[in-house]
Design a protein around this motif. Structure first.
Motif, PDB file in Angstrom:
ATOM      1  N   CYS A  40       0.450  -1.260  -0.034  1.00 34.66           N
ATOM      2  CA  CYS A  40      -0.350   0.472   0.067  1.00 34.66           C
ATOM      3  C   CYS A  40       1.043   1.393  -0.118  1.00 34.66           C
ATOM      4  O   CYS A  40       0.620   1.994   0.106  1.00 34.66           O
ATOM      5  CB  CYS A  40      -0.908   0.065   1.218  1.00 34.66           C
ATOM      6  SG  CYS A  40       0.438  -0.560   3.002  1.00 34.66           S
ATOM      7  N   CYS A  77       1.769   5.640   4.561  1.00 35.82           N
ATOM      8  CA  CYS A  77       1.011   5.030   3.562  1.00 35.82           C
ATOM      9  C   CYS A  77      -0.377   4.987   3.055  1.00 35.82           C
ATOM     10  O   CYS A  77      -1.067   5.409   4.485  1.00 35.82           O
ATOM     11  CB  CYS A  77       1.271   3.394   3.345  1.00 35.82           C
ATOM     12  SG  CYS A  77       1.317   2.864   4.609  1.00 35.82           S
ATOM     13  N   MET A  79      -2.279   2.012   4.118  1.00 39.57           N
ATOM     14  CA  MET A  79      -3.399   1.518   4.913  1.00 39.57           C
ATOM     15  C   MET A  79      -3.053   1.962   6.994  1.00 39.57           C
ATOM     16  O   MET A  79      -3.053   1.808   7.429  1.00 39.57           O
ATOM     17  CB  MET A  79      -2.985   0.349   4.864  1.00 39.57           C
ATOM     18  CG  MET A  79      -3.331  -0.197   3.577  1.00 39.57           C
ATOM     19  SD  MET A  79      -3.784  -1.718   3.125  1.00 39.57           S
ATOM     20  CE  MET A  79      -4.895  -2.798   5.464  1.00 39.57           C
ATOM     21  N   MET A  81       0.516   2.373   7.590  1.00 37.94           N
ATOM     22  CA  MET A  81       1.198   1.251   8.577  1.00 37.94           C
ATOM     23  C   MET A  81       2.651   2.335   8.420  1.00 37.94           C
ATOM     24  O   MET A  81       3.831   1.742   9.155  1.00 37.94           O
ATOM     25  CB  MET A  81       1.708   0.147   7.848  1.00 37.94           C
ATOM     26  CG  MET A  81       0.002  -0.639   7.425  1.00 37.94           C
ATOM     27  SD  MET A  81       0.265  -1.602   5.755  1.00 37.94           S
ATOM     28  CE  MET A  81       1.474  -2.691   6.011  1.00 37.94           C
ATOM     29  N   PHE A  82       3.136   2.788   7.348  1.00 36.53           N
ATOM     30  CA  PHE A  82       4.638   3.185   7.549  1.00 36.53           C
ATOM     31  C   PHE A  82       3.746   4.753   7.556  1.00 36.53           C
ATOM     32  O   PHE A  82       3.518   5.597   7.161  1.00 36.53           O
ATOM     33  CB  PHE A  82       4.921   2.991   5.740  1.00 36.53           C
ATOM     34  CG  PHE A  82       5.708   1.334   5.875  1.00 36.53           C
ATOM     35  CD1 PHE A  82       6.795   1.148   6.669  1.00 36.53           C
ATOM     36  CD2 PHE A  82       4.310   0.786   4.890  1.00 36.53           C
ATOM     37  CE1 PHE A  82       6.933  -0.254   6.179  1.00 36.53           C
ATOM     38  CE2 PHE A  82       4.807  -0.449   4.949  1.00 36.53           C
ATOM     39  CZ  PHE A  82       6.035  -0.736   5.719  1.00 36.53           C
TER      40      PHE A  82
HETATM   41 CU   LIG Z   1       0.921   0.559   3.753  1.00 34.49          CU
END
Ligand SMILES: [Cu+2]
Length: 89
Positions: A40, A77, A79, A81-82
């Motif tokens: 993502c 990102c 979703m 996550m980063f």
């Molecule tokens: Cu992500």
């Protein structure tokens, strides 16, 4: 000449560098280049800066950000996550 700043960020399994610094009040562009097909990271978005953009592989994408206020601002990102950070000071 008017001062501007451009900050290059490589997207390769995360954001590199993960934290960048921008001078307050100076028009600033983030230039993202995604070099890795991982998940993502093909979308980058930010509530702090109010943007969302797709990052086609191996193409640069630019986002203008508001540096009128000091602080630490976050983007992530698709979703969430980063995360990457922009310190405006
Ligand atoms: Cu992500």
């Amino acid at each position: 000449m008017k001062e501007i700043q451009n900050i290059n960020i490589t997207v390769d399994g995360g954001y590199e560098p993960e934290t960048v610094t921008a001078k307050q009040g100076v028009p600033t562009t983030l230039t993202f280049t995604r070099t890795n097909t991982q998940g993502c990271l093909d979308v980058v978005h930010s509530k702090d800066f109010n943007f969302e953009t797709e990052l086609p592989i191996d193409q640069t994408q630019t986002v203008d950000i508001d540096t009128s206020k000091p602080g630490t601002f976050t983007y992530s990102c698709g979703m969430d996550m980063f995360f990457g950070h922009v310190e405006v000071k």
